[in-house]
Design a protein around this motif. Structure first.
Motif, PDB file in Angstrom:
ATOM      1  N   ASN A   1       1.399   1.635  -6.009  1.00  0.00           N
ATOM      2  CA  ASN A   1       0.386   1.998  -5.020  1.00  0.00           C
ATOM      3  C   ASN A   1       0.565   3.463  -4.640  1.00  0.00           C
ATOM      4  O   ASN A   1       1.627   3.876  -4.161  1.00  0.00           O
ATOM      5  CB  ASN A   1       0.541   1.090  -3.794  1.00  0.00           C
TER       6      ASN A   1
ATOM      7  N   GLU B   1      -0.602   5.202  -2.183  1.00  0.00           N
ATOM      8  CA  GLU B   1      -0.473   5.509  -0.762  1.00  0.00           C
ATOM      9  C   GLU B   1       0.914   5.201  -0.216  1.00  0.00           C
ATOM     10  O   GLU B   1       1.474   5.990   0.542  1.00  0.00           O
ATOM     11  CB  GLU B   1      -1.524   4.740   0.035  1.00  0.00           C
ATOM     12  N   VAL B   2       1.463   4.040  -0.573  1.00  0.00           N
ATOM     13  CA  VAL B   2       2.757   3.649   0.007  1.00  0.00           C
ATOM     14  C   VAL B   2       3.900   3.672  -0.994  1.00  0.00           C
ATOM     15  O   VAL B   2       5.064   3.628  -0.601  1.00  0.00           O
ATOM     16  CB  VAL B   2       2.674   2.249   0.663  1.00  0.00           C
TER      17      VAL B   2
END
Length: 184
Positions: A158, A160-161
């Motif tokens: 992912n 974003e994280v």
């Protein structure tokens, strides 16, 4: 992929191959009698002429033809047809050789087809088992080890994280247990 690996022909199935063995069998009672004239059979024996003689006692099946004409591993016997047939009737001998070769090829195709059919049936059965397992797992809100690996991979991928998770993991790792890592 399996069909390609074993050389399975498109359209082959066990029933059609068995039917082909019987439908294209070129010998009749007169041809059998010609064999018996040169090589008299002994009822209950295990030689070719004995097995050929036994064919007359039952309904013709592909398995009976294969058992009569071929060895246990599905090949033409090395000394087939025997010397008495070669010397006595060369034309009959040639016809016998052709039929043995035809049945050998057909038995090989049947063996490949059975492998494919049984494998596909097993895959279908295993697919049903896996679907039921997954449904039962989801109904109980459970995760197994494969689910944990997949979720961790998705988390790390992912955008974003993922970097933050990798940063936190990197700062928190003090050792790696090699035995457990080789299992995954």
């Amino acid at each position: 992929r399996l069909r390609g690996l074993v050389g399975h022909r498109k359209g082959d199935n066990s029933a059609s191959l068995r039917a082909e063995a019987i439908e294209h069998y070129p010998f009749d009672a007169a041809a059998h009698a010609a064999v018996f004239a040169l090589c008299p059979p002994q009822p209950g024996g295990s030689r070719f002429e004995d097995k050929l003689f036994a064919l007359g006692d039952r309904t013709l099946t592909a398995e009976a033809l294969f058992n009569t004409w071929l060895t246990a591993d599905g090949t033409v016997p090395k000394a087939f047809p025997k010397k008495a047939l070669r010397d006595g009737d060369p034309d009959l001998c040639l016809r016998l050789e052709r039929e043995a070769t035809r049945l050998e090829r057909l038995a090989d195709r049947l063996r490949r087809t059975r492998l494919v059919e049984r494998s596909e049936a097993l895959i279908e059965l295993l697919g049903a088992i896996v679907r039921r397992y997954e449904d039962d797992k989801r109904a109980r809100s459970l995760l197994d080890f494969d689910d944990l690996i997949a979720r961790m991979a998705a988390l790390l991928a992912n955008g974003e994280v993922g970097p933050w998770v990798r940063y936190k993991l990197d700062g928190g790792l003090h050792h790696i247990l090699v035995d457990e890592s080789q299992d995954t």
